[in-house]
Design a protein around this motif. Structure first.
Motif, PDB file in Angstrom:
ATOM      1  N   GLU A 107       0.832  -1.213   0.000  1.00 31.33           N
ATOM      2  CA  GLU A 107       0.000   0.000   0.000  1.00 31.33           C
ATOM      3  C   GLU A 107       0.863   1.258   0.000  1.00 31.33           C
ATOM      4  OE1 GLU A 107      -2.549  -1.054  -0.992  1.00 31.33           O
ATOM      5  OE2 GLU A 107      -3.981  -1.868   0.441  1.00 31.33           O
ATOM      6  N   GLU A 131     -11.412  -2.893   0.959  1.00 27.09           N
ATOM      7  CA  GLU A 131     -10.501  -3.651   0.103  1.00 27.09           C
ATOM      8  C   GLU A 131     -11.286  -4.539  -0.874  1.00 27.09           C
ATOM      9  OE1 GLU A 131      -7.569  -2.023   0.303  1.00 27.09           O
ATOM     10  OE2 GLU A 131      -6.399  -3.838   0.628  1.00 27.09           O
ATOM     11  N   GLU A 171      -4.309  -6.202  -5.086  1.00 25.56           N
ATOM     12  CA  GLU A 171      -5.521  -6.052  -4.269  1.00 25.56           C
ATOM     13  C   GLU A 171      -6.320  -7.337  -4.100  1.00 25.56           C
ATOM     14  OE1 GLU A 171      -6.053  -3.729  -2.289  1.00 25.56           O
ATOM     15  OE2 GLU A 171      -4.548  -2.359  -3.054  1.00 25.56           O
ATOM     16  N   HIS A 184      -4.917  -8.828  -1.117  1.00 23.60           N
ATOM     17  CA  HIS A 184      -5.301  -8.073   0.086  1.00 23.60           C
ATOM     18  C   HIS A 184      -6.740  -8.380   0.480  1.00 23.60           C
ATOM     19  CE1 HIS A 184      -2.197  -4.675  -0.891  1.00 23.60           C
ATOM     20  NE2 HIS A 184      -1.666  -5.882  -0.845  1.00 23.60           N
TER      21      HIS A 184
HETATM   22 FE   LIG Z   1      -4.980  -3.119  -0.674  1.00 26.28          FE
END
Ligand SMILES: [Fe+2]
Ligand SMILES: [Fe+2]
Length: 326
Positions: free
Chosen positions: A123, A182, A213, A216
């Motif tokens: 990030e 997210e 992502e 994540h």
């Molecule tokens: Fe992220």
């Protein structure tokens, strides 16, 4: 490797999965694999931001004013988009990940903490790429950002949540709200990266970002799944009651179109012309906004369900009372 997996897999599988996750991050994380993104000049034929995401530029009065005006409006949209990425990463996701590492959000294993640190790095890099994009635009294109946003709808909704919820449960809620964000971001980046009308550069930034992502989103979903079951009922009650309204507020669009109004005025349109362009594009703008809200709300309710939050009866009832079909 997830806590959930730790519970259900035999030990040898755990070690394998953990090793795979580490290998994957070293090989695939964009911070480790991508070159610097070079932003093209606005004088090039490419659009710096997808015009399909900014209905103002298809209005005849804007088109008649010329290419420079279209470039200006798209540049302002790109600035805003990149600034908002920086805000979310640095003020929200990194903060939550560090709270996992530092036991503010308690109870995670070292394996999970190491993954949270990978997210801090990812990030941080996404925020770096966004600021680098902004700085190159400023240097190359002679269009300065009309404003530097200090907050956005997501951060406002979380700030409001902290005012409503008791202070001792803020960090529980932070984990949940970052998980939802997210989850949303992954889908948003995928959608915006598929817009063919933007520059390759813009699409490259989106494609790189989404590559991290997905990982994540699944990390946070697993973390919240495991975390929620351990929360006392009284905490689940408070969060569950509040959650459906939070999702609405988090996804609320800018109905007033303050940003569009400012950009049109700064492009040299009079008050009356600005109002006319806003009125003429209202249907398209609101149509897109409401379609997005509807689709994303369904995705988030599904995410909440997948994480087991609706196994808690009061939370489930709160969603039903809010009109959700769960
Ligand atoms: Fe992220
Ligand atoms: Fe990111």
């Amino acid at each position: 490797m997830s806590n959930l997996a730790t519970k259900i897999l035999p030990n040898v599988e755990n070690v394998k999965k953990e090793a795979n996750n580490i290998k994957h991050w070293y090989r695939k994380a964009t911070v480790r694999t991508t070159d610097r993104i070079i932003v093209p000049s606005l004088n090039s034929d490419e659009y710096i931001f997808p015009p399909s995401r900014q209905p103002l530029v298809s209005h005849p009065m804007v088109i008649n004013k010329g290419k420079e005006t279209i470039s200006y409006i798209l540049a302002q949209s790109a600035y805003r988009y990149m600034y908002e990425i920086g805000l979310l990463e640095t003020r929200f996701v990194i903060d939550c990940s560090l709270n996992i590492v530092n036991n503010v959000i308690e109870g995670f294993s070292d394996v999970t903490k190491r993954e949270a640190l990978a997210i801090v790095i990812d990030e941080g890099y996404h925020a770096y790429v966004a600021l680098d994009f902004i700085m190159q635009m400023k240097e190359q294109n002679a269009i300065q950002p009309l404003e530097v946003p200090q907050t956005n709808g997501n951060l406002d909704a979380v700030r409001h949540a902290y005012q409503v919820l008791s202070s001792e449960i803020h960090h529980h809620f932070q984990l949940l709200s970052v998980t939802l964000a997210e989850h949303t971001l992954t889908k948003d980046l995928l959608a915006i990266g598929e817009e063919k009308s933007a520059t390759e550069t813009f699409n490259q930034v989106m494609t790189d970002h989404v590559a991290d992502e997905g990982r994540h989103a699944s990390f946070f979903m697993t973390a919240t799944t495991n975390y929620w079951v351990k929360l006392p009922d009284v905490v689940k009650d408070e969060i569950g009651q509040f959650l459906p309204a939070y999702i609405d507020e988090y996804l609320k669009g800018d109905e007033e179109r303050d940003f569009d109004r400012k950009v049109l005025l700064a492009s040299g349109f009079t008050d009356a012309e600005t109002q006319q362009i806003l009125d003429d594009t209202a249907e398209v703008y609101l149509g897109k906004m409401n379609a997005y809200i509807e689709k994303t709300t369904l995705q988030l309710v599904e995410c909440v369900e997948k994480m087991g939050l609706l196994n808690h009866e009061k939370t489930k009832q709160a969603f039903i009372a809010h009109g959700h079909n769960v």
